[in-house]
Write an enzyme that holds these catalytic residues in place. Sequence first.
Site, PDB file in Angstrom:
ATOM      1  N   GLU A 200     -14.317  17.544 -12.984  1.00  0.00           N
ATOM      2  CA  GLU A 200     -13.899  17.184 -11.627  1.00  0.00           C
ATOM      3  C   GLU A 200     -12.750  18.075 -11.198  1.00  0.00           C
ATOM      4  O   GLU A 200     -12.158  18.809 -11.997  1.00  0.00           O
ATOM      5  CB  GLU A 200     -13.543  15.703 -11.522  1.00  0.00           C
ATOM      6  N   GLU A 275      -4.219   4.998  -0.373  1.00  0.00           N
ATOM      7  CA  GLU A 275      -3.456   5.932  -1.193  1.00  0.00           C
ATOM      8  C   GLU A 275      -4.228   7.222  -1.403  1.00  0.00           C
ATOM      9  O   GLU A 275      -5.430   7.198  -1.678  1.00  0.00           O
ATOM     10  CB  GLU A 275      -3.150   5.300  -2.560  1.00  0.00           C
ATOM     11  N   GLU A 288      -7.139   5.081  -3.838  1.00  0.00           N
ATOM     12  CA  GLU A 288      -7.577   3.686  -3.733  1.00  0.00           C
ATOM     13  C   GLU A 288      -6.959   3.068  -2.486  1.00  0.00           C
ATOM     14  O   GLU A 288      -6.081   3.653  -1.847  1.00  0.00           O
ATOM     15  CB  GLU A 288      -7.174   2.881  -4.972  1.00  0.00           C
ATOM     16  N   ARG A 292      -3.195  -5.261   0.856  1.00  0.00           N
ATOM     17  CA  ARG A 292      -2.070  -6.197   0.937  1.00  0.00           C
ATOM     18  C   ARG A 292      -0.879  -5.485   1.559  1.00  0.00           C
ATOM     19  O   ARG A 292      -0.944  -4.293   1.845  1.00  0.00           O
ATOM     20  CB  ARG A 292      -1.695  -6.661  -0.463  1.00  0.00           C
TER      21      ARG A 292
END
Lengths: 627, 523
Positions: A200, A275, A288, A292
């Site tokens: 990756e 994020e 991610e 919240r």
Amino acid sequence: TFDKILIANRGEIACRVIKTCQKMGIKSVAVHSDVDASAVHVKMADEAVCVGPAPTSKSYLNMDAIMDAIRSTGAQAVHPGYGFLSENKEFAKRLAAEGVTFIGPDTHAIMAMGDKIESKLIAKAAKVNTIPGFDGVVETADDAVKIAQQIGYPVMIKASAGGGGKGMRIAWNDEETREGFRFSSQEAASSFGDDRLLIEKYIDNPRHIEIQVLADKHGNALWLNERECSIQRRNQKVVEEAPSTFLDSVTRRAMGEQAVQLAKAVQYSSAGTVEFLVDSKKNFYFLEMNTRLQVEHPITECITGLDLVEQMIRVAKGYKLLHKQEDIPINGWAIESRVYAEDPYKSFGLPSIGRLSQYQEPLNLSNVRVDSGIQEGSDISIYYDPMISKLVTYGATRAEALSKMEDALDNYVIRGVTHNIPLLREIITHPRFISGDISTNFLPEVYPDGFKGHQLEVGNRRELLASAAALYITAQLRSQKVLGNLRKTCWRLILQTSTVEVDGGKVEVSGQWNLASTLLPLTINGTDRMLQFKVRVLSKLAAELNSYMPEKVAEDTSSILRSPMPGSVVAVSVKPGDTVAEGQEICVIEAMKMQNSLTAAKQAKVKKVHCKPGETVGEGDLLVELE
Amino acid sequence: HPAFLLPDCRRYSVGHLSVKERIDMKRKAALVGGGQKRIDAQHKRGKLTARERVELLLDPESFVESDMFVEHRCSDFGMEQDRNKFPGDSVVTGRGRINGRLVYVFSQDFTVFGGSLSGAHAQKICKIMDQAMTVGAPVIGLNDSGGARIQEGVESLAGYADIFLRNVLASGVVPQISLIMGPCAGGAVYSPALTDFTFMVKDTSYLFITGPDVVKSVTNEDVTQEELGGAKTHTTVSGVAHHAFENDVDALLNMREFFNFLPLSNQDPSPIRACHDPSDRLVTSLDTIVPFETTKAYDMLDIIHAIVDERDFFEIMPSYAKNIVVGFARMNGRTVGIVGNQPKVASGCLDINSSVKGARFVRFCDAFNIPIITFVDVPGFLPGTAQEYGGIIRHGAKLLYAFAEATVPKITIITRKAYGGAYDVMSSKHLRGDVNYAWPSAEVAVMGAKGAVQIIFRGKENQAEAEAEYVEKFANPFPAAVRGFVDDIIEPATTRKKICRDLEVLASKKQVNPWKKHANIPL
């Protein structure tokens, strides 16, 4: 909006939510564990309900008790804060079943973003940049080169079964890819018995930059600019700022728009955070989404002027967003330092506990915001997060915010627990940080051998010595001020301003010498300084005579193992009579969600074991003796 | 005599030296004690010389020495020879100032005959003790002596007794402090034991009646000097010493701090030093310090530190009988004595050792006009055969006696439990407490709820309900408050403010006990 909101949290975030409730005229209900009965959030709330004993699993995570509290108080909505039940879909479901509003996104969004693989797929589908990579297994070196070229250099070749850095290679060109393929598969085979490899994109020197989003239940979503959270230790943020020095308006917009796309893709409502990792070329990749309110939300509030909790409450009630994207400004600069009860000299912070015997927030300064849930006399216990407060400073420019932060840290009085202010101050005054040259590797790069405390320059040293000397003389003079004692003193000076000679250099010190104050505002050579002293000063005679005093023999620490911090014993791996090798694990101590393996300092036989699993130990407690 | 007719100093000369030269020579000799070699040895042991100690203890240039020319008078065993005579003998005595306040000092000189006590040595000490009594100033003794001057025999023993007598007569008249900075063995130990405070230096000081060798031959016990009479033993096990310090320098600097707390004599008021800490400071952290569960401990030192001036608390016997905390602090600049039960250790119960520790401290404060502030959280006296056989009855009576006879200002704060007889003992209203406060968390009762219910409702079915009723009735400050046994129930945060205000009022307190030759405290 609502008449009554229950806050299913504790500490600073509970206090933070209650503040907005008060502003909006909403009654607040606090929940607390028994040890938190006199905590600040309990005092601030209109009502409080005890939901169980100290361990979080029995109190703040105890859904049954919290549901009971909701019923008994008649709260119409629940704000979960962060952590605890904030991203718990089960909790959200149970609330929905009882017709209580969850102040946060809908269950499906929590579920979709809660799963790493699924969230990445959704992000990809929503045209959000994800870390490019080859999802299958790479068969040959030629394949590897082909894939690497497709992804674009640099790439990371890693073992499918990998972990701990084993079988991992970074390649910047074709040749390195071939080589890396060979080495990695060998290493993978020997380490894991599995030579399958993945490739990756390698993100060099990544920054952690996140976008605050805010969405309503009517399909509207906004991005509220970014927060730079690259200064981390053990994947926990330490210093955050908004905006980031690194983003230009084009990148910012691109990131913001992608974040909004993702929010819309999962029909997100409420405040959330997307994020990203950002590489040195300003390529950004989805990491991610946190469904919240984030710990570091205050800096976004500072630069946008929005109250995120208020917005969350409005959205939860079903109101449309009041603002449009073009209404969202970046006003000035905000910096947040997370002040923790921890010892920064031990791997950038090991938890410390104790009673805050003295505690004073720097609220005397302007443009300083302190979000805390404790006060003088509070206990920092092993049960909860060791965060003392979030110290936020604001300025028209970054330099202003930084200089305010320096002042604020100097004016912060914390006694009774070890805290990380020395490290925070060091970070925010470091040239690399000031220039904005940071990444998630900042701390290990800048302090490869760990944080050793501030290194004093000659000038600083002189100033400190001079101040200490002046303070000493003040104390000596004061000792002679006894009522009815008329004898003339042997010190002739009246201390307002004094000139102290240190190593031949002259230092001018003046100030208000209040010996009862924890803060000592001084003017040293014309510069205003805020000092906090814990100092022992010897007179010339005492210092001379002190040289005759013998060194006390320090305890031989190689044959005893003491707990480096307070916590509970998770496992003891040895028993008396065992022979341990140097570096072998002896026992594991858990403190505040962290497990620490303690190892033998030398090869020896175990003489005595003083702890057993499940026991609570204090800092410095004797755990195991070796022969 | 023709010499008297000639005012020429040379006429006075003996041998080839003039008197002036002899004076200079003697002074010079006195200053180096046993000589450079022995001084070096003293330093090598990690100890300072007698003179260095005095110099560090006192304000610069304030020392006024007496008896520099005194020499021992022994003529046996070759002691009469010149080389065995040292001007000043084995002790340095005089007076000086500590932060401007008068003090008398003697400092035994280990470099001269191992600091052993000759008749002359004792006489020098007695002289400054007499002077201290005459003018009313404390005496600090720096002990570093091998014991009696064996060559002098009974003369030396007489010297000890002369000192002991003066220790006793001075007791309660001027503060007497002993700092043990080397060996102190045999009869010599009784002088420190008679003084008000005995402090020791870690690793270099010893106090015992008989040393390890004699112990071995008599009881066949193997014990080292350190185990038998080191600082650790006496500050943790025997309770003979009141504090131990790291080294000589640390000890002497701490003595200066300690001295600041003391009045000069029983005729002087408790000293008041300039204070930077506001007397009306609210201490909000105290509102949450007492845990909700009555069985949960907290640290009484946290309360003390938070309330007193500048968190400055000089604890006496911090490592001995830790279930009671005693020590000196200041309130609005004025020295006070603090007594507090320590819930953190043995629930703060009173036992033999803590009673004796508390009693002696209270009596010192009372003798020297130092107001006493008592923090009460006491579940009672410690039960058990060890305590009963050890005489907890007569030892516990000492603390009761001390509080009862004290006529200095007495302020009492009940922070939580005040159970049973221990409630009475801890400076209660009934023992002439001037101001007695209760915090809202206070519970004054004969005993805890569980025990009480078992007696009151013996055999009754619903014990839990009965217990709840008892708690409702007694586990709060009201039963004591409605009877006037506490003057007020106060918010913990206001405690400092209230104490400071009360002390101002009580400064003029006058209370006299009935005339007696002396009282008869149960010893």
